[in-house]
Design an enzyme around this catalytic site. Structure first.
Site, short mmCIF file in Angstrom:
data_model
loop_
_atom_site.label_atom_id
_atom_site.label_comp_id
_atom_site.label_asym_id
_atom_site.label_seq_id
_atom_site.Cartn_x
_atom_site.Cartn_y
_atom_site.Cartn_z
N ASP A 1 1.19 7.01 6.47
CA ASP A 1 0.52 8.10 5.78
C ASP A 1 -0.81 8.37 6.46
O ASP A 1 -1.36 7.50 7.16
CB ASP A 1 0.34 7.79 4.29
CG ASP A 1 -0.02 6.34 4.04
OD1 ASP A 1 -0.45 5.66 4.99
OD2 ASP A 1 0.12 5.88 2.89
N GLU B 1 -1.50 10.36 -1.19
CA GLU B 1 -2.25 10.09 -2.42
C GLU B 1 -1.92 11.09 -3.51
O GLU B 1 -2.05 10.81 -4.70
CB GLU B 1 -3.76 10.14 -2.14
CG GLU B 1 -4.27 9.04 -1.22
CD GLU B 1 -4.18 7.64 -1.82
OE1 GLU B 1 -3.82 7.51 -3.00
OE2 GLU B 1 -4.46 6.69 -1.07
C1 LIG Z 1 -1.19 3.10 -2.51
C2 LIG Z 1 -1.78 3.98 -3.53
O1 LIG Z 1 -2.88 3.73 -3.98
N1 LIG Z 1 -1.07 5.05 -3.88
C3 LIG Z 1 -1.47 5.95 -4.91
C4 LIG Z 1 -0.36 6.93 -5.16
C5 LIG Z 1 -0.78 8.01 -6.12
C6 LIG Z 1 0.34 8.51 -6.95
C7 LIG Z 1 0.00 9.68 -7.84
N2 LIG Z 1 -0.87 10.64 -7.26
C8 LIG Z 1 -0.61 9.16 -9.14
O2 LIG Z 1 -1.84 9.18 -9.26
O3 LIG Z 1 0.13 8.76 -10.01
C9 LIG Z 1 -1.75 5.18 -6.18
O4 LIG Z 1 -2.64 5.61 -6.94
O5 LIG Z 1 -1.14 4.13 -6.45
#
Ligand SMILES: CC(=O)N[C@@H](CCC[C@H](N)C(=O)O)C(=O)O
Length: 383
Positions: free
Chosen positions: A75, A134
């Site tokens: 990413d 994200e």
């Molecule tokens: C690895 C990481 O931190 N990923 C994010 C993915 C976000 C998912 C979505 N936008 C949400 O907020 O539910 C995370 O916050 O885990």
């Protein structure tokens, strides 16, 4: 082992760290990645741009005796966080930071790609530099655009996430679910604004929002099997304009997490009940919006992950740690629901956590990660 030496990798990482960009706006990042990849040996590779997803980048590496196509994804986006590390190479883009370590992910991917541009792999390879992890699920967007069709479809897909809780350079993984599925949730409460002195003539949504947030805490504590677990976090609350005007509206934005799709759906149902109940009791209107997009639970494929773990455990140059499932989300979960593969952690040994303004991953993790991944991919191509 990597062709790019440690200093070059660190220089790349620091440049990426200085210029972080938000989801779907990774224009300078894309240009830098492209320029860097164009500086590699072009003999075995083909670079592909995607006009409808302009910050994405794909690179195929032609294998010498291909039995399969092995995919590797990184990413590339950053977060709306104001960096507080005080590092000399801290973010130059105000209010934006690589606070989730995607600068490390990209550098490792470039290190691995660089090696295979100099040492032709046996199998074909696809490297996917993915925008918008994200938010806005760039992986799903790319998949649905048909980006992985024909020769661009990997038979198996690998990707990593950095982990501040593991030693720098260690590889962490597990069979089954690695990361939670997540669903974004927005709740709009609509009442009536008015003068602070006359609450009886208004309908105060600050109070309704406070009640809603308080009641939501009982969902995980009272309605979720503690053995299974779940998370509801509201990270943003927006209501009112000034101290002496009663707020007629409140918007609350959050994220729901569960290790199974069933758990996410259960929490979604309970959250709707709580929101509707609070709205009724406060005489408010409520609009609730959920968006899961591509943030499915990250399910590692059994056969491929068993092989990955077997490799990592016996490789003398890899420090392997068997990890527990994590409540972080990843839209690689969507790609792994379409293409079998394995997601794993790369330890970066930091006291600050992911998404924190002081995240400062140890750079020694980069060459170690590059070497372990190259060694695994070469092992995979011979087994
Ligand atoms: C690895 C990481 O931190 N990923 C994010 C993915 C976000 C998912 C979505 N936008 C949400 O907020 O539910 C995370 O916050 O885990």
């Amino acid at each position: 082992m990597s062709q790019l030496n440690k200093e070059e990798l660190i220089q790349i990482r620091r440049h990426l760290h200085e210029y972080p960009e938000l989801a779907m706006h990774e224009t300078a990042t894309h240009a830098f990645l492209l320029k860097t990849i164009q500086s590699f040996n072009q003999q075995y590779i083909e670079i592909r741009e995607i006009p409808d997803l302009p910050t994405a980048l794909l690179v195929s590496v032609h294998g010498s005796d291909p039995k399969r196509t092995v995919g590797y994804r990184t990413d590339i986006d950053a977060l709306p966080v104001t960096e507080q590390t005080g590092l000399p190479f801290a973010s130059k883009n105000a209010g934006v930071m690589h606070a989730c370590g995607h600068d490390i992910h990209m550098t490792v991917a470039l290190g691995v790609l660089n090696w295979f541009t100099e040492h032709q792999p046996k199998d074909n390879m696809i490297f996917f530099f993915q925008p918008a992890e994200e938010s806005e699920n760039g992986g799903k967007v790319a998949y649905e655009m048909g980006v992985f069709e024909g020769k661009w479809r990997p038979d198996e897909f690998y990707g990593l996430h950095d982990n501040p809780n593991l030693p720098a350079g260690a590889i962490g993984c597990r069979m089954g679910t690695l990361f939670a599925g997540t669903t974004e949730v927005n709740v709009d409460l609509i009442g009536k604004s008015g003068h602070a002195a006359y609450p009886q003539k208004a309908n105060d949504m600050v109070v309704a929002a406070a009640e809603f947030i308080g009641q939501v805490q009982t969902i995980v504590s009272r309605s979720v099997d503690p053995i299974e677990g779940g998370v509801i976090t509201f990270g943003k609350l927006d209501a009112g304009t000034i101290r002496n005007v009663i707020a007629g509206k409140a918007r609350i934005e959050g994220t729901i997490r569960g290790l199974t799709q069933k758990m996410i759906e259960h929490i979604v149902d309970r959250l709707k009940m709580v929101a509707n109940g609070v709205a009724t009791s406060y005489g408010a209107e409520v609009n609730i919006h959920f968006n899961q997009g591509g943030y499915l639970p990250v399910e590692n494929n059994d056969e491929l992950t068993k092989r990955f773990i077997e490799f990592a455990k016996q490789d003398p140059e890899t420090e392997f740690v068997e990890t527990e499932p994590a409540m972080t989300g990843e839209d690689f979960g969507y790609l792994l629901s379409k293409i079998p593969g394995t997601m794993f952690w790369l330890g970066v040994d930091d006291t600050s956590q992911l998404h924190s303004a002081t995240l400062n991953p140890k750079e020694s993790s980069i060459p170690k990660g590059v070497n372990s991944i190259i060694r695994f991919l070469e092992y995979r191509m011979n087994h």
